[in-house]
Design an enzyme around this catalytic site. Structure first.
Site, PDB file in Angstrom:
ATOM      1  N   TYR A 143      65.354 -18.510  79.828  1.00  0.00           N
ATOM      2  CA  TYR A 143      65.781 -18.533  81.294  1.00  0.00           C
ATOM      3  C   TYR A 143      65.257 -19.950  81.886  1.00  0.00           C
ATOM      4  O   TYR A 143      65.637 -20.408  82.954  1.00  0.00           O
ATOM      5  CB  TYR A 143      64.749 -17.309  81.905  1.00  0.00           C
ATOM      6  CG  TYR A 143      65.101 -16.086  81.654  1.00  0.00           C
ATOM      7  CD1 TYR A 143      66.272 -15.798  81.258  1.00  0.00           C
ATOM      8  CD2 TYR A 143      64.476 -15.139  82.314  1.00  0.00           C
ATOM      9  CE1 TYR A 143      66.754 -14.384  80.871  1.00  0.00           C
ATOM     10  CE2 TYR A 143      64.862 -13.794  81.985  1.00  0.00           C
ATOM     11  CZ  TYR A 143      65.868 -13.411  81.289  1.00  0.00           C
ATOM     12  OH  TYR A 143      66.214 -12.006  81.052  1.00  0.00           O
ATOM     13  N   LYS A 192      63.092 -11.543  67.210  1.00  0.00           N
ATOM     14  CA  LYS A 192      64.413 -11.401  66.535  1.00  0.00           C
ATOM     15  C   LYS A 192      64.497 -12.256  65.525  1.00  0.00           C
ATOM     16  O   LYS A 192      65.406 -13.128  65.491  1.00  0.00           O
ATOM     17  CB  LYS A 192      65.623 -11.460  67.560  1.00  0.00           C
ATOM     18  CG  LYS A 192      66.950 -10.944  67.068  1.00  0.00           C
ATOM     19  CD  LYS A 192      67.086  -9.396  66.930  1.00  0.00           C
ATOM     20  CE  LYS A 192      68.630  -9.043  66.248  1.00  0.00           C
ATOM     21  NZ  LYS A 192      68.624  -7.616  65.969  1.00  0.00           N
ATOM     22  N   ASP A 224      65.777  -4.704  68.956  1.00  0.00           N
ATOM     23  CA  ASP A 224      66.589  -3.752  68.901  1.00  0.00           C
ATOM     24  C   ASP A 224      65.868  -2.268  68.512  1.00  0.00           C
ATOM     25  O   ASP A 224      66.012  -1.280  69.255  1.00  0.00           O
ATOM     26  CB  ASP A 224      67.920  -3.958  68.036  1.00  0.00           C
ATOM     27  CG  ASP A 224      67.840  -4.658  66.814  1.00  0.00           C
ATOM     28  OD1 ASP A 224      66.374  -5.160  66.543  1.00  0.00           O
ATOM     29  OD2 ASP A 224      68.303  -4.787  66.137  1.00  0.00           O
ATOM     30  N   ASP A 248      62.029  -9.062  79.726  1.00  0.00           N
ATOM     31  CA  ASP A 248      62.347  -8.436  81.089  1.00  0.00           C
ATOM     32  C   ASP A 248      63.184  -7.227  80.885  1.00  0.00           C
ATOM     33  O   ASP A 248      63.114  -6.203  81.752  1.00  0.00           O
ATOM     34  CB  ASP A 248      63.737  -9.588  81.322  1.00  0.00           C
ATOM     35  CG  ASP A 248      64.540  -9.536  82.535  1.00  0.00           C
ATOM     36  OD1 ASP A 248      63.845  -8.608  83.355  1.00  0.00           O
ATOM     37  OD2 ASP A 248      65.258 -10.332  82.958  1.00  0.00           O
ATOM     38  N   ASP A 252      61.529  -3.256  81.801  1.00  0.00           N
ATOM     39  CA  ASP A 252      62.147  -2.028  82.837  1.00  0.00           C
ATOM     40  C   ASP A 252      62.331  -0.820  81.868  1.00  0.00           C
ATOM     41  O   ASP A 252      62.126   0.432  82.417  1.00  0.00           O
ATOM     42  CB  ASP A 252      63.428  -2.864  83.232  1.00  0.00           C
ATOM     43  CG  ASP A 252      63.341  -3.232  84.451  1.00  0.00           C
ATOM     44  OD1 ASP A 252      62.407  -3.699  85.006  1.00  0.00           O
ATOM     45  OD2 ASP A 252      64.542  -3.943  84.614  1.00  0.00           O
TER      46      ASP A 252
END
Ligand code: NAD
Length: 357
Positions: A143, A192, A224, A248, A252
């Site tokens: 980001y 990852k 994942d 992020d 959620d």
């Protein structure tokens, strides 16, 4: 007697209503546990645009920096939706996080026993208790990395860059290890590393740091797999450590396990004890001014503030217990269930205070 200075950023929409109830509860718990709270208020978001022409006035930054901690309601609303990006209320939110150096975001995913049926997960998956803490890096990674558009093979190509320095990884990992030490001493680091170089450095650094925390049981999961594990076996997690983009999404996902947006608190922490505490929901313009918003996410944000910035863990626990007790019989409309008392926003604040007495 300990004294704390709290800066209130009530914001827009339901922000003022829910912050008022959280202040009511903070005053009750301060009385009970023998500390004093002084409040200052500052403008952020739409209310700041209306009064000062900017979503983040310098005075707001100064007041926040001068406080022991910041409590935020929510910002935004249709009135300001047509403004360009940098002038919108949400720009104030990003701006204050940056100005206060808030690099760690903590999002608990907790199921309160009386609200178990609101969770989208089956009872047998939830088990006896669900209490996961997601620690997300907030100021680095893709980001904030280099980005842009360029010509490639005769067409336009866009790129964003995932990048982390060892120091950035260490500082967020420290927050997660310390958190695990205060909880069940279990830490899952998410990456990852099978594909991304930044993830390989993340994993190496976290493993190196684990030597300083021999009591913490550390494991590593690919992002994942973590997304899957959160919905098939969430009870395996205690603290989850993630980078900015994975956090992020996962925070959620984790928070939705609790099933109701009006219940979810969050904290953003800096290098010092100064933190910013806020509900994860927005300003809910559709119900603003009607005294029907659920103030519990903001009240629980105060509990996080007491725990992580003000070092009043007993007062924090008392608020969490009071909320659990009140929920057994009382609900705001968003979490209403037949057979319970339907209460307003201010009544919910009163009930939590009464349960604290
Ligand atoms: P929202 O979270 O404000 O509302 C989504 C839905 O949940 C609405 O139906 C609302 O009534 C309900 N809801 C939210 N909080 C509630 C509560 N405490 N009690 C009862 N019901 C509640 O999200 P949205 O509608 O997408 O956004 C509204 C505004 O809030 C937008 O301007 C958006 O940019 C802003 N926003 C701000 C923040 C923040 O300040 N941190 C976060 C998200 C959205």
């Amino acid at each position: 007697m300990n004294k704390y200075n709290i800066c209130l950023l009530k914001g827009d929409g339901i922000g003022p209503e829910i912050v008022n109830e959280a202040v009511k509860v903070l005053d009750c718990v301060a009385d009970k546990y023998g500390f004093q709270v002084n409040y200052d208020e500052a403008l952020l978001g739409g209310s700041a645009i209306d009064a000062k022409g900017t979503p983040l006035p310098q005075e707001t930054i100064d007041k926040c920096k001068a406080s022991d901690s910041v409590l935020l309601g929510a910002v935004g609303g249709p009135k300001w939706d047509k403004l360009p990006g940098k002038e919108r209320p949400e720009a104030g939110l990003l701006g204050i996080r940056g100005a206060l150096g808030l690099f760690a975001n903590l999002r608990p995913a907790v199921i309160f026993e009386p609200l178990k049926s609101a969770s989208p997960l089956k009872d047998e998956i939830i088990g006896d208790k669900l209490d996961v803490m997601v620690v997300r890096e907030l100021t680095g990674g893709i980001y904030f990395g280099e980005r842009g558009r360029r010509e490639a093979d005769g067409e336009v190509e866009a790129y964003d860059t995932e990048q982390y320095k060892v120091s950035e990884i260490k500082r967020i990992a420290k927050v997660a290890f310390e958190m695990a030490m205060k909880r069940n001493k279990k830490l899952t680091s998410v990456d990852k590393a099978n594909v991304l170089e930044a993830s390989r450095l993340w994993r190496e650094t976290v493993i190196e740091m684990s030597k300083d925390y021999p009591e913490v049981e550390l494991n590593h999961l690919y992002v994942d797999n973590t997304a899957m594990q959160l919905v098939i076996n969430p009870g395996q997690f205690d603290v989850i450590l993630t980078n900015n983009i994975f956090g992020d999404i996962l925070s959620d996902e984790a928070s939705m396990i609790s099933g109701s947006i009006g219940m979810l608190a969050s904290a953003s922490l800096s290098d010092s004890s100064l933190g910013l505490y806020e509900p994860i929901h927005g300003s809910a313009p559709d119900i603003a001014g009607q005294n029907i918003a659920n103030p519990l996410a903001t009240i629980l944000s105060v509990a996080m503030m007491l725990k992580y910035s003000l070092n009043e863990p007993k007062a924090a626990e008392a608020i969490e217990n009071a909320v659990n007790k009140v929920l057994a019989e009382n609900r705001t409309p968003d979490i209403y269930e037949e057979g319970k008392n339907k209460v307003t926003c201010s009544e919910m604040g009163d009930l939590v205070c009464k349960a604290l007495a």
